[in-house]
Design a protein around this motif. Structure first.
Motif, PDB file in Angstrom:
ATOM      1  N   ASP A  68     -16.309   8.858 -39.216  1.00  0.00           N
ATOM      2  CA  ASP A  68     -15.730   8.302 -37.991  1.00  0.00           C
ATOM      3  C   ASP A  68     -14.876   9.331 -37.260  1.00  0.00           C
ATOM      4  O   ASP A  68     -14.047  10.024 -37.869  1.00  0.00           O
ATOM      5  N   ASN A 141     -16.518   8.335 -27.525  1.00  0.00           N
ATOM      6  CA  ASN A 141     -17.430   7.248 -27.165  1.00  0.00           C
ATOM      7  C   ASN A 141     -16.894   6.408 -26.012  1.00  0.00           C
ATOM      8  O   ASN A 141     -17.622   6.035 -25.088  1.00  0.00           O
ATOM      9  N   GLN A 166     -20.026   4.676 -37.089  1.00  0.00           N
ATOM     10  CA  GLN A 166     -21.423   5.090 -36.965  1.00  0.00           C
ATOM     11  C   GLN A 166     -22.252   4.582 -38.145  1.00  0.00           C
ATOM     12  O   GLN A 166     -23.447   4.312 -37.985  1.00  0.00           O
ATOM     13  N   SER A 183     -23.666   6.605 -29.322  1.00  0.00           N
ATOM     14  CA  SER A 183     -23.803   7.307 -30.582  1.00  0.00           C
ATOM     15  C   SER A 183     -24.124   8.775 -30.326  1.00  0.00           C
ATOM     16  O   SER A 183     -24.164   9.225 -29.173  1.00  0.00           O
ATOM     17  N   TYR A 187     -26.929  10.445 -35.922  1.00  0.00           N
ATOM     18  CA  TYR A 187     -27.153   9.005 -35.970  1.00  0.00           C
ATOM     19  C   TYR A 187     -28.087   8.503 -34.868  1.00  0.00           C
ATOM     20  O   TYR A 187     -28.826   7.550 -35.067  1.00  0.00           O
TER      21      TYR A 187
END
Length: 299
Positions: A68, A141, A166, A183, A187
């Motif tokens: 993260d 994000n 994620q 994302s 990922y």
């Protein structure tokens, strides 16, 4: 007999004392270590390669591998790390970020960060529903999504943000209800494979530039510039290995890539622009516009 036992006991104590003394004299000096948190973003994999090759063993640098993005801030602000790899947008979410300096630039994302959905952009525009948006809050994000809304003239009130790691994001499946996901590699490849389609990426966005760098507490850099230059040189050698023998490089780092295949990994490599080789005036200018200090950047 008793005398022999006493002598034996004394010898055991002596050996133990020597062992303890040897440990304390030769143990690594933790105070001299420089702890850096990072994640398996494609641009940071040269650090993985250097670590796996043993090149970091005689340096003061110790890397902590996370998933993260928000964990960088938690570790740094609690004093567990002295630096981290991140974008300039993560930097803005740190408390007292004015004391944190980029040491060297790593890459610019050119498509490896993306916003995806189980609907097209037009379907998102036309939808009357409140749309769930899965993302890591207080990170790149969130900035990415806000820029996406502005560029496309979308009403932010129609979207419900859901904070998700994620690890949980990659388990999402296309459903009857429209959803949006933010994302990045490694990922994002898994989401494309499930049928999610891109709405935007760092290649298509006009107002959102993502620049990755190694950021450190400015006080840690002072007097240790030579060591950071060495780290940058090791990073450079790792990238050259990637370019000259990508299969060997992939085999070395794949344990960190969350199951990403060789083909997916090489595609993600093609979606970044390396910046470590020298200071780019256009990139520096962009950072200055965002009030990011570059006075500690290595040449």
């Amino acid at each position: 007999m008793k005398k022999a036992r006493v002598l034996s006991f004394v010898l055991v104590l002596l050996v133990a004392a020597v062992a303890v003394l040897y440990y304390y004299v030769n143990r690594p000096n933790e105070a001299s270590k420089i702890h850096i948190s990072t994640n398996p973003w494609v641009g940071f994999t040269p650090f993985i390669y250097a670590q796996e090759k043993g090149w970091l063993e005689k340096t003061p640098f110790q890397f902590m591998w996370l998933v993260d993005l928000t964990d960088n801030a938690r570790l740094y602000e609690r004093g567990f790390t002295q630096g981290f790899t991140a974008t300039q947008y993560e930097l803005f979410h740190f408390k007292n970020h004015d004391t944190i300096k980029p040491v060297f630039l790593i890459d610019r994302s050119n498509g490896a960060d993306a916003i995806v959905s189980n609907r097209s952009l037009q379907e998102i525009r036309d939808s009357k529903e409140i749309i769930d948006v899965y993302l890591e809050r207080e990170s790149l994000n969130e900035d990415f999504f806000e820029a996406f809304l502005r560029e496309n003239g979308l009403n932010g009130n129609r979207f419900h943000k859901i904070d998700a790691s994620q690890k949980s994001i990659v388990t999402l499946q296309p459903s009857q209800k429209p959803i949006v996901i933010i994302s990045y590699e490694p990922y994002i490849s898994k989401l494309y494979a499930k049928g999610f389609v891109p709405l935007a990426s760092t290649r298509t966005m006009k107002t959102f530039f993502v620049i990755d760098a190694l950021y450190m507490d400015g006080a840690v850099i002072e007097g240790r510039e030579k060591e950071f230059r060495h780290l940058k040189e090791l990073f450079s050698v790792s990238v050259e290995r990637l370019k000259s023998d990508p299969h060997e490089y992939y085999q070395t780092v794949k344990g960190y890539l969350e199951g990403q295949s060789y083909e997916e990994f090489m595609h993600s490599v093609s979606q970044i622009e390396w910046l470590y080789e020298g200071q780019r005036n256009d990139i520096i200018e962009h950072l200055h516009k965002q009030k990011v200090s570059t006075d500690k950047l290595l040449p």
